[in-house]
Write an enzyme that holds these catalytic residues in place. Structure first.
Site, short mmCIF file in Angstrom:
data_model
loop_
_atom_site.label_atom_id
_atom_site.label_comp_id
_atom_site.label_asym_id
_atom_site.label_seq_id
_atom_site.Cartn_x
_atom_site.Cartn_y
_atom_site.Cartn_z
N GLU A 106 -11.40 9.88 -14.29
CA GLU A 106 -12.25 9.10 -13.70
C GLU A 106 -13.51 9.62 -13.14
OE1 GLU A 106 -10.07 6.19 -11.50
OE2 GLU A 106 -11.16 6.65 -9.62
N ARG A 112 -9.60 -4.89 -5.52
CA ARG A 112 -10.10 -5.55 -4.39
C ARG A 112 -11.46 -4.82 -3.91
NH1 ARG A 112 -7.28 -5.88 1.40
NH2 ARG A 112 -8.30 -3.67 1.37
N GLY A 113 -10.89 -3.48 -3.54
CA GLY A 113 -12.20 -2.53 -3.12
C GLY A 113 -11.75 -2.53 -1.35
N TYR A 143 0.50 1.34 -5.99
CA TYR A 143 0.37 2.50 -4.90
C TYR A 143 1.90 3.09 -4.67
CZ TYR A 143 -3.89 0.45 -4.16
OH TYR A 143 -5.38 0.06 -4.19
N GLN A 168 -2.49 5.02 -7.51
CA GLN A 168 -3.18 5.84 -6.61
C GLN A 168 -2.50 7.34 -6.58
OE1 GLN A 168 -5.59 7.06 -4.95
NE2 GLN A 168 -5.76 5.11 -3.21
N LYS A 180 -16.51 16.34 -10.59
CA LYS A 180 -16.59 17.62 -10.90
C LYS A 180 -15.33 17.87 -11.98
CE LYS A 180 -19.56 18.86 -7.92
NZ LYS A 180 -20.88 18.67 -8.41
P1 FAD Z 1 -4.93 -5.75 -3.89
O1 FAD Z 1 -4.18 -5.70 -4.71
O2 FAD Z 1 -5.73 -7.00 -3.53
O3 FAD Z 1 -4.30 -5.51 -2.57
C1 FAD Z 1 -4.96 -5.17 -1.19
C2 FAD Z 1 -3.90 -5.38 -0.16
O4 FAD Z 1 -3.52 -6.75 0.17
C3 FAD Z 1 -2.63 -4.76 -0.31
O5 FAD Z 1 -1.84 -4.24 0.78
C4 FAD Z 1 -1.50 -5.97 -0.92
O6 FAD Z 1 -0.19 -5.61 -0.57
C5 FAD Z 1 -2.30 -6.97 -0.18
N1 FAD Z 1 -2.16 -8.35 -0.78
C6 FAD Z 1 -2.38 -8.43 -2.11
N2 FAD Z 1 -2.27 -9.88 -2.39
C7 FAD Z 1 -2.05 -10.56 -1.51
C8 FAD Z 1 -1.98 -11.75 -0.87
N3 FAD Z 1 -2.01 -12.79 -1.65
N4 FAD Z 1 -1.94 -11.96 0.38
C9 FAD Z 1 -1.54 -11.00 1.30
N5 FAD Z 1 -1.69 -9.79 1.04
C10 FAD Z 1 -2.11 -9.41 -0.40
N6 FAD Z 1 -12.11 1.25 -4.48
C11 FAD Z 1 -13.51 1.05 -4.71
O7 FAD Z 1 -14.25 0.78 -3.72
N7 FAD Z 1 -13.90 1.32 -5.91
C12 FAD Z 1 -13.47 2.09 -6.95
O8 FAD Z 1 -13.77 2.09 -8.09
C13 FAD Z 1 -11.70 2.21 -6.85
N8 FAD Z 1 -11.05 2.55 -7.97
C14 FAD Z 1 -9.82 2.63 -7.66
C15 FAD Z 1 -8.79 3.12 -8.64
C16 FAD Z 1 -7.63 3.12 -8.56
C17 FAD Z 1 -6.75 3.48 -9.57
C18 FAD Z 1 -6.86 2.92 -7.31
C19 FAD Z 1 -5.61 3.16 -7.18
C20 FAD Z 1 -7.64 2.70 -6.31
C21 FAD Z 1 -9.05 2.47 -6.31
N9 FAD Z 1 -10.01 1.96 -5.51
C22 FAD Z 1 -11.47 1.84 -5.55
C23 FAD Z 1 -9.35 1.72 -4.12
C24 FAD Z 1 -8.87 0.21 -3.76
O9 FAD Z 1 -10.17 -0.47 -4.02
C25 FAD Z 1 -8.38 -0.04 -2.40
O10 FAD Z 1 -7.07 0.60 -2.52
C26 FAD Z 1 -8.18 -1.41 -1.73
O11 FAD Z 1 -7.87 -1.16 -0.58
C27 FAD Z 1 -7.04 -2.40 -2.54
O12 FAD Z 1 -7.31 -2.58 -3.82
P2 FAD Z 1 -6.18 -3.28 -4.74
O13 FAD Z 1 -7.27 -3.71 -5.88
O14 FAD Z 1 -4.89 -2.61 -4.87
O15 FAD Z 1 -6.00 -4.56 -3.79
#
Ligand code: FAD
Length: 318
Positions: free
Chosen positions: A19, A125-126, A180, A211, A306
């Site tokens: 990545e 989600r971000g 995660y 993660q 890097k």
């Molecule tokens: P979600 O799956 O939406 O979960 C977020 C939180 O909400 C979790 O605690 C989940 O348990 C909870 N949740 C989910 N659905 C619900 C619901 N319906 N009601 C209540 N709670 C709920 N970030 C960036 O900004 N840019 C990137 O390019 C980026 N790349 C990433 C790549 C990987 C492989 C990983 C693991 C993370 C990356 N992230 C990135 C970080 C990520 O955006 C954050 O970890 C973010 O806080 C959660 O994203 P998610 O898609 O897991 O969210």
């Protein structure tokens, strides 16, 4: 080609992928290429390109006042995906965020992805913006990754937000989502987080990338529990080599992950960053070899732009 198809074609062999993050605004893309070049020897079938959240900056107006402006410091995800795809003939996976985008803007982004021949997107989600305590979706934007997955899934069926298009160039995105092993930092428990992961898969996600973790037992337990819950899609481990002393503090702080005691002891023994980098490389090699022996579909490395440490790891693992 879809990530899932690459995995299928590998016939049980572990693939190598990584990545990258777009350069800061104003920086040349050549540095990125210089870091990608040495890794191409290990034949990554796909490369992920992250997307950064927008952030507030304060511009001094010179009259004692500050102008608050919203900006994105590392734009260009899709442009970089297109340029890498064509330069190296490799699939690229743009990270698509809920945060900072309306659903319409996301739709236009996905249309661009389709025109560019991009077959995979990572739906996330971000995080909250730097100034915010909690994640806030943009008005008219997706709230959770599951909503974004659903939007992409519908688009794959020709269902746009406001129109149904019976067209010949329907996208067919393979959708990745985040998982995660040590639970997401906002989640009340790993079980609850796994239920959320299951919702993303049920909504149409095709694979999971985890993660970073530094203790393989956390990944193995996570996969076991995910399988027990009925999540059958590939779960790709994400690996990050420790590179500087500061990682011992910031990684647990930002990602709420634990670092194994043995790794901390080895890093503490180091006299400089070169030694710490070497410890990080050795640790990641051991992690990778064990995961490969266990038959993981892909080893996905967080390069942060890097590549030298990733190249050294890949040379021992692939
Ligand atoms: P979600 O799956 O939406 O979960 C977020 C939180 O909400 C979790 O605690 C989940 O348990 C909870 N949740 C989910 N659905 C619900 C619901 N319906 N009601 C209540 N709670 C709920 N970030 C960036 O900004 N840019 C990137 O390019 C980026 N790349 C990433 C790549 C990987 C492989 C990983 C693991 C993370 C990356 N992230 C990135 C970080 C990520 O955006 C954050 O970890 C973010 O806080 C959660 O994203 P998610 O898609 O897991 O969210």
């Amino acid at each position: 080609m879809k990530v899932t198809k690459h995995i299928e074609n590998a016939n049980g062999n572990t693939l190598f992928s990584f990545e990258i993050i777009p350069p800061q605004k104003g920086k040349n893309i050549q540095e990125l290429y210089d870091n990608i070049d040495p890794l191409m020897e290990y034949n990554p079938p796909f490369i992920d390109v992250t997307t950064s959240r927008e952030e507030y900056i304060y511009i001094d107006k010179g009259n004692g006042l500050l102008d608050k402006k919203l900006t994105r410091m590392r734009p260009g995800t899709l442009g970089i995906c297109a340029s890498i795809k064509h330069k190296y003939n490799v699939d690229t996976v743009p990270h698509v965020l809920c945060g900072g985008f309306t659903k319409e803007e996301t739709e236009y982004l996905l249309v661009d992805c389709n025109y560019l021949g991009i077959d995979n997107v990572m739906a996330l989600r971000g995080d909250a913006m730097k100034d915010e305590q909690y994640f806030m979706p943009k008005a008219g934007g997706n709230c959770y990754a599951v909503d974004l997955v659903a939007q992409i899934y519908e688009l794959n069926k020709g269902k746009y937000l406001h129109e149904v298009m019976d067209i010949d160039n329907r996208p067919d995105f393979c959708i990745g989502v985040a998982g995660y092993p040590e639970k997401h930092l906002e989640s009340p428990s790993l079980t609850s987080d796994l239920k959320r992961l299951k919702e993303k898969v049920d909504a149409g996600a095709d694979y999971v990338v985890t993660q970073m973790f530094f203790d393989n037992s956390k990944y193995f337990e996570f996969v076991k529990r995910a399988r027990e819950m009925g999540i059958t899609v590939p779960i790709i481990p994400g690996i990050k080599p420790i590179a500087v002393q500061k990682h011992l503090q910031v990684l647990p702080q930002i990602f709420r992950i634990d670092l194994p005691e043995d790794l901390i002891i080895e890093v503490d023994k180091c006299k400089n960053n070169a030694e710490i980098r070497q410890v990080g490389i050795e640790w990641a090699i051991q992690q990778s070899l064990e995961l490969k022996a266990a038959g993981v579909p892909v080893l996905h490395y967080y390069s942060m732009g890097k590549s030298e440490n990733i190249r050294q790891i890949a040379s021992k693992v692939f």
